[in-house]
Design a protein around this motif. Structure first.
Motif, short mmCIF file in Angstrom:
data_model
loop_
_atom_site.label_atom_id
_atom_site.label_comp_id
_atom_site.label_asym_id
_atom_site.label_seq_id
_atom_site.Cartn_x
_atom_site.Cartn_y
_atom_site.Cartn_z
N ASN B 100 0.84 -1.20 0.00
CA ASN B 100 0.00 0.00 0.00
C ASN B 100 0.87 1.25 0.00
OD1 ASN B 100 -2.24 -1.63 0.16
ND2 ASN B 100 -3.08 -0.65 1.97
N PRO B 101 0.33 2.38 -0.51
CA PRO B 101 1.12 3.62 -0.48
C PRO B 101 1.55 3.98 0.93
CG PRO B 101 -0.95 3.95 -1.65
CD PRO B 101 -0.98 2.56 -1.11
N LEU B 102 0.67 3.75 1.89
CA LEU B 102 1.02 3.92 3.31
C LEU B 102 0.89 2.54 3.94
CD1 LEU B 102 1.55 6.12 5.58
CD2 LEU B 102 -0.88 5.91 6.06
N PRO B 103 1.99 1.94 4.39
CA PRO B 103 1.91 0.55 4.87
C PRO B 103 0.98 0.37 6.07
CG PRO B 103 4.19 1.26 4.65
CD PRO B 103 3.35 2.47 4.44
N ASN B 104 0.92 1.33 6.97
CA ASN B 104 0.07 1.17 8.16
C ASN B 104 -1.40 1.16 7.73
OD1 ASN B 104 2.56 2.73 8.72
ND2 ASN B 104 1.95 2.34 10.82
N ILE B 105 -2.14 0.18 8.20
CA ILE B 105 -3.58 0.16 7.92
C ILE B 105 -4.35 0.58 9.16
CG2 ILE B 105 -5.56 -1.21 7.24
CD1 ILE B 105 -3.87 -2.85 5.48
N PHE B 106 -4.13 -0.13 10.25
CA PHE B 106 -4.75 0.31 11.51
C PHE B 106 -3.99 -0.26 12.70
CE2 PHE B 106 -7.01 -3.67 10.69
CZ PHE B 106 -7.04 -4.26 11.94
N THR B 107 -4.24 0.34 13.84
CA THR B 107 -3.68 -0.12 15.10
C THR B 107 -4.82 -0.15 16.11
OG1 THR B 107 -1.62 1.00 14.57
CG2 THR B 107 -1.95 0.39 16.86
N VAL B 108 -4.93 -1.24 16.85
CA VAL B 108 -5.93 -1.26 17.92
C VAL B 108 -5.24 -1.49 19.25
CG1 VAL B 108 -7.86 -2.03 16.49
CG2 VAL B 108 -6.41 -3.72 17.58
N TYR B 109 -5.77 -0.86 20.29
CA TYR B 109 -5.23 -0.97 21.63
C TYR B 109 -6.26 -1.71 22.49
CZ TYR B 109 -2.24 2.60 19.70
OH TYR B 109 -1.37 3.27 18.89
N LEU B 110 -5.83 -2.82 23.06
CA LEU B 110 -6.75 -3.66 23.83
C LEU B 110 -6.40 -3.61 25.31
CD1 LEU B 110 -6.61 -6.73 21.44
CD2 LEU B 110 -8.37 -5.00 21.48
N THR B 111 -7.33 -4.07 26.12
CA THR B 111 -7.11 -4.16 27.57
C THR B 111 -7.57 -5.55 28.01
OG1 THR B 111 -9.33 -3.38 28.04
CG2 THR B 111 -7.62 -1.69 27.86
N PRO B 112 -7.26 -5.96 29.25
CA PRO B 112 -7.77 -7.25 29.71
C PRO B 112 -9.29 -7.32 29.63
CG PRO B 112 -6.12 -6.42 31.23
CD PRO B 112 -6.38 -5.33 30.24
N ARG B 113 -9.96 -6.18 29.66
CA ARG B 113 -11.42 -6.16 29.60
C ARG B 113 -11.96 -6.47 28.21
NH1 ARG B 113 -14.02 -1.20 32.76
NH2 ARG B 113 -15.85 -2.24 31.93
N SER B 114 -11.07 -6.62 27.24
CA SER B 114 -11.53 -6.95 25.89
C SER B 114 -12.07 -8.37 25.80
CB SER B 114 -10.39 -6.78 24.88
OG SER B 114 -10.01 -5.43 24.82
N GLY B 115 -11.62 -9.25 26.68
CA GLY B 115 -12.12 -10.62 26.68
C GLY B 115 -11.43 -11.50 25.66
N THR B 116 -11.45 -11.10 24.41
CA THR B 116 -10.71 -11.81 23.37
C THR B 116 -9.93 -10.78 22.57
OG1 THR B 116 -12.43 -11.57 21.71
CG2 THR B 116 -12.55 -13.54 23.08
N ALA B 117 -8.92 -11.25 21.86
CA ALA B 117 -8.18 -10.35 20.98
C ALA B 117 -8.55 -10.68 19.54
CB ALA B 117 -6.68 -10.51 21.21
N THR B 118 -9.78 -10.34 19.18
CA THR B 118 -10.27 -10.61 17.83
C THR B 118 -10.87 -9.33 17.25
OG1 THR B 118 -10.80 -12.85 18.51
CG2 THR B 118 -11.77 -12.10 16.45
N ILE B 119 -10.37 -8.92 16.10
CA ILE B 119 -10.82 -7.68 15.47
C ILE B 119 -11.20 -8.00 14.03
CG2 ILE B 119 -10.17 -5.33 14.81
CD1 ILE B 119 -10.13 -5.72 17.82
N THR B 120 -12.33 -7.46 13.59
CA THR B 120 -12.70 -7.58 12.19
C THR B 120 -12.94 -6.18 11.65
OG1 THR B 120 -13.80 -9.64 12.72
CG2 THR B 120 -14.30 -8.69 10.58
N THR B 121 -12.40 -5.91 10.46
CA THR B 121 -12.66 -4.62 9.84
C THR B 121 -12.52 -4.77 8.33
OG1 THR B 121 -12.10 -2.27 9.85
CG2 THR B 121 -10.27 -3.79 10.07
N ARG B 122 -12.71 -3.67 7.61
CA ARG B 122 -12.63 -3.72 6.14
C ARG B 122 -11.53 -2.78 5.69
NH1 ARG B 122 -19.00 -2.92 5.08
NH2 ARG B 122 -18.41 -0.90 5.91
N VAL B 123 -10.64 -3.28 4.88
CA VAL B 123 -9.45 -2.50 4.51
C VAL B 123 -9.34 -2.34 2.99
CG1 VAL B 123 -8.22 -3.31 6.55
CG2 VAL B 123 -7.88 -4.47 4.38
N ARG B 124 -8.41 -1.48 2.60
CA ARG B 124 -8.10 -1.28 1.18
C ARG B 124 -6.76 -1.92 0.88
NH1 ARG B 124 -9.52 4.82 1.88
NH2 ARG B 124 -11.63 4.87 1.06
N LEU B 125 -6.67 -2.59 -0.25
CA LEU B 125 -5.40 -3.16 -0.67
C LEU B 125 -5.08 -2.67 -2.08
CD1 LEU B 125 -5.77 -6.81 0.64
CD2 LEU B 125 -4.50 -4.95 1.69
#
Lengths: 109, 160
Positions: B100-125
């Motif tokens: 991609n022109p900009l390699p970073n797509i997204f960053t998420v910050y989680l806490t123990p309160r998240s329960g699971t570390a699962t993220i779904t989103t829609r990106v551009r390639l």
């Protein structure tokens, strides 16, 4: 893009204490990447949502930084543990003073 | 003698032709895709995230369709194996696309309160490429997972 837009949250309105709930948050936004050109060859300036945060009874539980690589109408699905009855507040903010806030209530038994 | 000179002349002409072809090939090599990031850019982005710490393989699972028709909206799911307790949880997940022109797509910050570390989103390639997900654990270690995809219609290069 206007200063604010329509947003939507999908999550259960009630949950058992300690259970993991799934939250889907979507905002209406073009997410103009800043890498596209018009037919006359002019670069279209970037206009994206940059930060999304979720607070649970005023405690931040989730935060995401978005970059140009996120598609239009950004959708993000994440999870949290239902700890107590209360309000979840969702906030999107981005370029050109964009800001949107949405709330959802949850009853924990 | 006369014959030879004609042969030599034509040979010279041939050399010139071949040289020109070579120039065109070199031009074609350099001109396109100056907007696309190079793997070095992605490496730099990863370096900025990790601060030079080693990145271990495993724990991170990145799911994207292996064949994408339209790069403008690609469903991306990233999950990290973690108990998500107060002592052992996933601090952040970074997704990097090296094409991609900009390699970073997204960053998420989680806490123990998240329960699971699962993220779904829609990106551009922007291109057929390898997409990486890097997770930072609460003890400071980094794990990565990657997925390859083939994009037939790329994002961000079209005119408006």
């Amino acid at each position: 893009m206007s200063k604010t837009s329509r947003t939507s949250i999908t999550m259960p309105s009630s949950a058992k204490k300690g259970s993991i709930i799934e939250i889907r948050a979507i905002a209406q936004h073009d997410m103009e990447s800043g890498f596209r050109y018009t037919e006359s060859g002019k670069l279209i300036p970037r206009d994206i949502i940059r930060v999304f945060t979720c607070t649970y009874n005023d405690v931040e539980i989730f935060k995401a930084d978005f970059y140009s690589g996120i598609g239009a109408n950004p959708l993000i699905i994440f999870t949290t543990i239902a700890t107590e009855t209360g309000v979840l507040e969702f906030k999107w903010s981005g370029d050109n003073g964009y800001e949107a806030v949405n709330q959802a209530n949850i009853t924990v038994s | 003698m006369h014959k030879e000179s004609i042969f030599q002349k034509s040979r010279r002409a041939w050399f010139k032709k071949i040289q020109q072809l070579g120039l065109i090939a070199v031009g074609a090599w350099f001109s396109p895709a100056t907007v696309f990031a190079k793997p070095e850019d992605a490496a730099k982005a990863i370096q900025e995230i990790t601060g030079g710490k080693p990145v271990l393989d495993g724990k991170v699972k990145l799911v994207i369709p292996p064949l994408v028709e339209n790069g403008n909206l690609v469903v991306l799911k990233v999950s990290v194996e973690s108990p998500m307790t107060a002592n052992d949880y996933v601090k952040s997940i970074h997704v990097i696309a090296e094409g991609n022109p900009l390699p970073n797509i997204f960053t998420v910050y989680l806490t123990p309160r998240s329960g699971t570390a699962t993220i779904t989103t829609r990106v551009r390639l922007a291109d057929s490429q390898t997409v990486r997900a890097i997770a930072q654990m609460s003890n400071g270690s980094f794990y990565q997972g990657q997925a390859e995809t083939l994009v037939t219609l790329s994002a961000c290069t079209e005119l408006v």
